[in-house]
Structures are given as structure tokens and as C-alpha cells.
Design an enzyme around this catalytic site. Structure first.
Site: not given
Ligand code: UDP
Ligand code: MG
Length: 148
Positions: A9, A49, A112, A115, A126
Site C-alpha cells: 500500500k 474493495y 497496515n 494487502h 484481483e
Molecule cells: N480497514 C480499516 N479499518 C477497519 C478494518 C479494515 O481501515 O476497521 C482497512 C485495512 O487497511 C484493511 C482493509 O481495510 O487492510 C481491508 O479490510 P479487510 O477486512 O479485508 O482486511 P485485510 O484482508 O486487509 O486483512
Molecule cells: Mg481483505
């Protein structure tokens, strides 16, 4: 062979973590099949997303992803979707184990760093979205040294 979509990211790019992250996937033994540095627009980020469009953090997430270039990758290997998620660590870096990418390099959930696809089917979607012209076709000569 299984493939997954991994994206560093904008914070990971800005913080100079590209080499470190590539190295972790390489050293594990996975094969790099696609790689590009790209800045995506809002519509593209919303499409990536789309499953999260009803979430309260969706707008902030889209702003974050379009805030600078990202490194989009395809990695290949046995169980790479699940193992890739393990290398990445839990979504919230407060809960990501040390030794994982998020555990080692992130603090806030909204920054974080990386992805990774969460299932083989989402990986397929994707990869098609991010690499519409396809990916590299090559086979690593290390295969017999990594797989028995
Ligand atoms: N995210 C966020 N707040 C939250 C949950 C998710 O900002 O409470 C963001 C975070 O960057 C995360 C992304 O949304 O990586 C996608 O969420 P997902 O649940 O798919 O998590 P991932 O698959 O990335 O672990
Ligand atoms: Mg995810």
C-alpha cells in the site's frame, strides 16, 4: 499452481519497505509472477474493495489506497493464498504477531502496509482486475530445491 494478489500500500512504498517485503516472499520460496508500481484512481480502488463498500471505514480506505503509488504483485506457490496471509499477519497490526509484515512494520489498522487476497477465488478476481494484460510466464529453476 496457486496464485495470490499482494499489494504494498502507499504507506509501504513511502516508507521504503518494498525491498524488505519482496524479500520475505522471495526467501519463503514463492515465485514472483507479476510486479508493477501503479497509482490507481478512485473508481479502481472502489472496485478492488467493492465487498467493503458498506463499511464505515470504506471512504478512508479508498483515500488511503489512492494517496500514492502502490506495488501490485502476483506470487505463486503451494498454498500461497493462506501462507501469504500468514506472512502478512492479522488485519489490525495491534494483533499481528511479531515476525509478520504488519506485526513488524505497522501500528494502525488504517496504515497496515500491505494487502493480500483472502481466498483463491478473490485472488483470481484481483489478479484479473490488476493485471488485465496477464502476467509473466516463467518457471523458477529453484522449484526442485523448494518442493519435494
Ligand atoms: N480497514 C480499516 N479499518 C477497519 C478494518 C479494515 O481501515 O476497521 C482497512 C485495512 O487497511 C484493511 C482493509 O481495510 O487492510 C481491508 O479490510 P479487510 O477486512 O479485508 O482486511 P485485510 O484482508 O486487509 O486483512
Ligand atoms: Mg481483505
Amino acid at each position: 499452481m496457486e496464485q495470490t494478489f499482494i499489494m504494498i500500500k502507499p504507506d509501504g512504498v513511502q516508507r521504503g519497505l518494498v525491498g524488505e517485503i519482496l524479500g520475505r516472499f522471495e526467501k519463503k520460496g514463492f515465485t514472483l509472477k507479476g510486479l508493477k508500481l501503479i497509482t490507481v484512481d478512485r473508481a479502481f480502488a472502489e472496485s478492488h474493495y467493492a465487498d467493503l463498500s458498506a463499511k464505515p471505514f470504506f471512504n478512508g480506505l479508498v483515500e488511503y489506497i489512492i494517496s500514492g503509488p502502490v506495488v501490485a504483485m502476483v506470487w505463486e506457490g503451494k498454498n500461497v493464498v493462506t501462507t501469504g496471509r500468514k506472512l502478512i499477519g492479522a488485519t489490525n497490526p495491534a494483533e499481528s504477531a511479531p515476525g509478520t509484515i504488519r506485526g513488524d512494520f505497522a501500528i494502525d489498522i488504517g496504515r497496515n502496509v500491505i494487502h493480500g487476497s483472502d481466498a483463491v477465488e478473490s485472488a483470481r478476481k484481483e489478479i484479473a482486475l490488476w493485471f488485465p494484460d496477464g502476467i509473466a510466464e516463467w518457471r523458477s529453476s529453484l522449484t526442485p530445491w523448494i518442493y519435494e
